[in-house]
Design a protein around this motif. Structure first.
Motif, PDB file in Angstrom:
ATOM      1  N   ASP A  25      -0.048 -48.444  -5.016  1.00  0.00           N
ATOM      2  CA  ASP A  25       0.036 -49.130  -6.310  1.00  0.00           C
ATOM      3  C   ASP A  25       0.465 -50.579  -6.121  1.00  0.00           C
ATOM      4  O   ASP A  25      -0.029 -51.476  -6.810  1.00  0.00           O
ATOM      5  N   VAL A  28      -2.487 -52.671  -4.981  1.00  0.00           N
ATOM      6  CA  VAL A  28      -3.401 -52.889  -6.110  1.00  0.00           C
ATOM      7  C   VAL A  28      -2.809 -53.914  -7.072  1.00  0.00           C
ATOM      8  O   VAL A  28      -3.495 -54.834  -7.535  1.00  0.00           O
ATOM      9  N   GLU A  29      -1.537 -53.778  -7.360  1.00  0.00           N
ATOM     10  CA  GLU A  29      -0.842 -54.711  -8.252  1.00  0.00           C
ATOM     11  C   GLU A  29      -0.916 -56.141  -7.701  1.00  0.00           C
ATOM     12  O   GLU A  29      -1.177 -57.094  -8.445  1.00  0.00           O
ATOM     13  N   THR A  32      -4.416 -57.463  -8.036  1.00  0.00           N
ATOM     14  CA  THR A  32      -4.670 -57.750  -9.447  1.00  0.00           C
ATOM     15  C   THR A  32      -4.133 -59.127  -9.819  1.00  0.00           C
ATOM     16  O   THR A  32      -4.796 -59.891 -10.525  1.00  0.00           O
ATOM     17  N   SER A  35      -6.448 -61.607  -8.613  1.00  0.00           N
ATOM     18  CA  SER A  35      -7.685 -61.630  -9.406  1.00  0.00           C
ATOM     19  C   SER A  35      -7.535 -62.455 -10.673  1.00  0.00           C
ATOM     20  O   SER A  35      -8.531 -62.889 -11.256  1.00  0.00           O
ATOM     21  N   VAL A  74     -10.176 -58.785  -3.106  1.00  0.00           N
ATOM     22  CA  VAL A  74     -10.214 -58.693  -4.575  1.00  0.00           C
ATOM     23  C   VAL A  74     -11.598 -58.252  -5.026  1.00  0.00           C
ATOM     24  O   VAL A  74     -11.737 -57.383  -5.893  1.00  0.00           O
ATOM     25  N   PHE A  78     -12.364 -54.813  -6.970  1.00  0.00           N
ATOM     26  CA  PHE A  78     -13.031 -54.859  -8.278  1.00  0.00           C
ATOM     27  C   PHE A  78     -14.279 -53.965  -8.259  1.00  0.00           C
ATOM     28  O   PHE A  78     -14.499 -53.160  -9.148  1.00  0.00           O
ATOM     29  N   ILE A  83      -9.338 -52.505  -9.563  1.00  0.00           N
ATOM     30  CA  ILE A  83      -8.832 -53.487 -10.505  1.00  0.00           C
ATOM     31  C   ILE A  83      -9.943 -53.792 -11.503  1.00  0.00           C
ATOM     32  O   ILE A  83     -11.112 -53.605 -11.225  1.00  0.00           O
TER      33      ILE A  83
END
Length: 84
Positions: A25, A28-29, A32, A35, A74, A78, A83
């Protein structure tokens, strides 16, 4: 929570290791935040961690996604729905 993306890697990443390691997590955070156009110092402020921790998370995520740089990581995240 970890996410599975082995199917994507099978289709799009040549010569990858046999078993994909899902992103955490935190990874990913971090991706994000990138992004949304944030740079490392701002990502660190938003997440309440050091810039070195941000760098470490990106390096690990890049390795797991077989990405050449953070922009590529990223894009891969995506594309496989990690994300939005």
């Amino acid at each position: 929570m970890e996410r599975d993306f082995a199917g994507y890697l099978d289709d799009y990443v040549p010569n990858r290791p046999q078993r994909a390691t899902p992103l955490t997590d935190e990874e990913v955070e971090t991706l994000t935040c990138y992004s949304h156009g944030l740079e490392r110092p701002h990502v660190a402020d938003v997440l309440g961690v050091s810039p070195e921790t941000v760098k470490s998370r990106v390096v690990t995520a890049r390795r797991k996604l077989a990405a050449k740089n953070v922009t590529h990581a990223v894009a891969v995240a995506f594309r496989i729905g990690l994300i939005a």
